[in-house]
Design a protein around this motif. Sequence first.
Motif, PDB file in Angstrom:
ATOM      1  N   VAL A 139       0.871  -1.170   0.000  1.00 39.67           N
ATOM      2  CA  VAL A 139       0.000   0.000   0.000  1.00 39.67           C
ATOM      3  C   VAL A 139       0.914   1.227   0.000  1.00 39.67           C
ATOM      4  N   VAL A 140       0.884   1.972  -1.102  1.00 44.50           N
ATOM      5  CA  VAL A 140       1.803   3.096  -1.283  1.00 44.50           C
ATOM      6  C   VAL A 140       1.029   4.409  -1.189  1.00 44.50           C
ATOM      7  N   VAL A 141       1.538   5.332  -0.379  1.00 45.14           N
ATOM      8  CA  VAL A 141       0.951   6.668  -0.282  1.00 45.14           C
ATOM      9  C   VAL A 141       1.957   7.655  -0.859  1.00 45.14           C
ATOM     10  N   ARG A 142       1.466   8.546  -1.720  1.00 46.47           N
ATOM     11  CA  ARG A 142       2.355   9.513  -2.375  1.00 46.47           C
ATOM     12  C   ARG A 142       1.857  10.935  -2.139  1.00 46.47           C
ATOM     13  N   ASN A 143       2.727  11.758  -1.550  1.00 47.55           N
ATOM     14  CA  ASN A 143       2.425  13.180  -1.364  1.00 47.55           C
ATOM     15  C   ASN A 143       3.039  14.039  -2.465  1.00 47.55           C
ATOM     16  N   LEU A 144       4.197  13.597  -2.950  1.00 50.61           N
ATOM     17  CA  LEU A 144       4.877  14.257  -4.076  1.00 50.61           C
ATOM     18  C   LEU A 144       5.233  13.175  -5.089  1.00 50.61           C
ATOM     19  N   ALA A 145       5.263  13.535  -6.363  1.00 47.87           N
ATOM     20  CA  ALA A 145       5.592  12.552  -7.395  1.00 47.87           C
ATOM     21  C   ALA A 145       7.080  12.211  -7.355  1.00 47.87           C
ATOM     22  N   ALA A 146       7.378  10.917  -7.398  1.00 49.54           N
ATOM     23  CA  ALA A 146       8.768  10.440  -7.454  1.00 49.54           C
ATOM     24  C   ALA A 146       8.743   8.989  -7.956  1.00 49.54           C
ATOM     25  N   GLY A 147       9.920   8.468  -8.250  1.00 52.65           N
ATOM     26  CA  GLY A 147      10.070   7.048  -8.570  1.00 52.65           C
ATOM     27  C   GLY A 147       9.220   6.587  -9.742  1.00 52.65           C
ATOM     28  N   SER A 148       8.575   5.427  -9.545  1.00 53.82           N
ATOM     29  CA  SER A 148       7.834   4.800 -10.651  1.00 53.82           C
ATOM     30  C   SER A 148       6.670   5.669 -11.117  1.00 53.82           C
ATOM     31  N   LEU A 149       6.113   6.497 -10.243  1.00 53.20           N
ATOM     32  CA  LEU A 149       5.004   7.368 -10.675  1.00 53.20           C
ATOM     33  C   LEU A 149       5.478   8.326 -11.773  1.00 53.20           C
ATOM     34  N   CYS A 150       6.667   8.893 -11.586  1.00 47.08           N
ATOM     35  CA  CYS A 150       7.216   9.804 -12.609  1.00 47.08           C
ATOM     36  C   CYS A 150       7.489   9.038 -13.896  1.00 47.08           C
ATOM     37  N   LYS A 151       8.090   7.851 -13.748  1.00 46.26           N
ATOM     38  CA  LYS A 151       8.425   7.044 -14.930  1.00 46.26           C
ATOM     39  C   LYS A 151       7.184   6.677 -15.728  1.00 46.26           C
ATOM     40  N   GLN A 152       6.120   6.272 -15.000  1.00 43.90           N
ATOM     41  CA  GLN A 152       4.932   5.737 -15.685  1.00 43.90           C
ATOM     42  C   GLN A 152       3.984   6.817 -16.187  1.00 43.90           C
ATOM     43  N   THR A 153       4.038   8.022 -15.592  1.00 48.75           N
ATOM     44  CA  THR A 153       3.043   9.045 -15.952  1.00 48.75           C
ATOM     45  C   THR A 153       3.661  10.281 -16.597  1.00 48.75           C
ATOM     46  N   GLY A 154       4.977  10.438 -16.449  1.00 52.60           N
ATOM     47  CA  GLY A 154       5.608  11.658 -16.954  1.00 52.60           C
ATOM     48  C   GLY A 154       5.453  12.855 -16.033  1.00 52.60           C
ATOM     49  N   LEU A 155       4.785  12.680 -14.904  1.00 55.94           N
ATOM     50  CA  LEU A 155       4.682  13.782 -13.933  1.00 55.94           C
ATOM     51  C   LEU A 155       6.090  14.161 -13.484  1.00 55.94           C
ATOM     52  N   PRO A 156       6.413  15.463 -13.455  1.00 55.58           N
ATOM     53  CA  PRO A 156       7.752  15.861 -13.024  1.00 55.58           C
ATOM     54  C   PRO A 156       8.008  15.511 -11.556  1.00 55.58           C
ATOM     55  N   LEU A 157       9.270  15.164 -11.258  1.00 59.46           N
ATOM     56  CA  LEU A 157       9.694  14.865  -9.889  1.00 59.46           C
ATOM     57  C   LEU A 157       9.280  16.010  -8.962  1.00 59.46           C
ATOM     58  N   GLY A 158       8.640  15.652  -7.863  1.00 61.46           N
ATOM     59  CA  GLY A 158       8.296  16.668  -6.860  1.00 61.46           C
ATOM     60  C   GLY A 158       6.929  17.319  -7.056  1.00 61.46           C
ATOM     61  N   THR A 159       6.194  16.920  -8.100  1.00 62.29           N
ATOM     62  CA  THR A 159       4.838  17.465  -8.291  1.00 62.29           C
ATOM     63  C   THR A 159       3.995  17.162  -7.050  1.00 62.29           C
ATOM     64  N   VAL A 160       3.365  18.216  -6.502  1.00 63.14           N
ATOM     65  CA  VAL A 160       2.549  18.027  -5.293  1.00 63.14           C
ATOM     66  C   VAL A 160       1.247  17.326  -5.669  1.00 63.14           C
ATOM     67  N   LEU A 161       0.908  16.291  -4.933  1.00 68.95           N
ATOM     68  CA  LEU A 161      -0.289  15.501  -5.215  1.00 68.95           C
ATOM     69  C   LEU A 161      -1.346  15.800  -4.158  1.00 68.95           C
ATOM     70  N   THR A 162      -2.353  16.570  -4.537  1.00 71.10           N
ATOM     71  CA  THR A 162      -3.436  16.847  -3.600  1.00 71.10           C
ATOM     72  C   THR A 162      -4.752  16.416  -4.234  1.00 71.10           C
ATOM     73  N   PRO A 163      -5.458  15.492  -3.592  1.00 68.21           N
ATOM     74  CA  PRO A 163      -5.082  14.785  -2.383  1.00 68.21           C
ATOM     75  C   PRO A 163      -3.988  13.764  -2.668  1.00 68.21           C
ATOM     76  N   PRO A 164      -3.341  13.274  -1.606  1.00 71.03           N
ATOM     77  CA  PRO A 164      -2.289  12.273  -1.798  1.00 71.03           C
ATOM     78  C   PRO A 164      -2.836  11.044  -2.526  1.00 71.03           C
ATOM     79  N   LEU A 165      -1.982  10.357  -3.274  1.00 69.55           N
ATOM     80  CA  LEU A 165      -2.409   9.123  -3.946  1.00 69.55           C
ATOM     81  C   LEU A 165      -2.255   7.949  -2.994  1.00 69.55           C
ATOM     82  N   VAL A 166      -3.227   7.064  -2.986  1.00 73.78           N
ATOM     83  CA  VAL A 166      -3.091   5.774  -2.303  1.00 73.78           C
ATOM     84  C   VAL A 166      -3.167   4.711  -3.392  1.00 73.78           C
ATOM     85  N   GLU A 167      -2.092   3.941  -3.516  1.00 76.28           N
ATOM     86  CA  GLU A 167      -2.009   2.954  -4.596  1.00 76.28           C
ATOM     87  C   GLU A 167      -1.727   1.575  -4.023  1.00 76.28           C
ATOM     88  N   PHE A 168      -2.160   0.572  -4.767  1.00 73.32           N
ATOM     89  CA  PHE A 168      -1.925  -0.812  -4.347  1.00 73.32           C
ATOM     90  C   PHE A 168      -1.067  -1.513  -5.398  1.00 73.32           C
TER      91      PHE A 168
END
Length: 254
Positions: free
Chosen positions: A101-130
């Motif tokens: 269960v992964v919680v993301r407040n800022l974009a980093a790691g695989s999220l950036c790789k898979q979505t192209g979101l720039p590193l450090g993009t603020v995620l509001t609300p935070p993402l909860v991923e499985f």
Amino acid sequence: MKLFFGGDRMVERQAKLYEGKAKILYATADPNIVISYFKDDATAFNAQKRGQIADKGVVNCKVATHLLQLLAAQGVKTHWLETPSDREMVVRAVNIIPLEVVVRNLAAGSLCKQTGLPLGTVLTPPLVEFYYKNDDLGDPLLTRDRIRAMNLADEAQIDELTRLAGKINTLLQTFFQRCQITLVDFKLEFGLDSAGQILLADEISPDTCRLWDQATSDQAERVLDKDRFRQDLGNVAEAYQEVLNRILAQVNLK
Ligand code: ADP
Ligand code: MG
């Protein structure tokens, strides 16, 4: 080796149950209690990269102890019972739900790789991923429907895991803010105890969180977590120790 905890109760390490990438699980005489031994071994990229981080086991055992205690004090049910030595944690045995269960407040790691979101993009609300905790499959991202189709958790359990992840995020974010550390993202594991209750299990440490030092904006310098190992940034053990020192400074303030 005998370990003492809770005053008069005693637990003794028995058979090795499982050796993972970062810890070894031992049985005890009580089937409801296991001992988690923290190693210095480090792996990344689904164990393709392997190494050791000096005293990581000791530091992570302490960090996880403080964070699990902090969460327990705020009403989160966890597996933690006692930390009787530098590398050993006495925990309630659970059947691990094989979900990361992964919680993301800022974009980093695989999220950036898979979505192209720039590193450090603020995620509001935070993402909860499985993600499916399965090394052979490379821990793939799951959907609610896939989780149900695979029978990993039912609808109510998915809701409960999502709620718990959100609550834990709020508590950890507040605490790390006091440490002048940004909680970028983190991974949790949950399990079911013998009564079918969901408990927070495993560890929370610089191995399982992305933590950025607020004292610097330098993209390499700020990293206080396993990305130092993944990206060969150097001073890995020092960064882990710094996280522990900041946590201890807050705990000692109380
Ligand atoms: P892995 O390489 O599978 O991630 P680790 O080195 O992290 O393994 O070792 C810990 C193992 O123990 C993990 O598989 C984790 O899911 C499991 N685990 C963590 N807490 C508990 C617990 N309270 N009861 C049973 N298993 C647990
Ligand atoms: Mg693990």
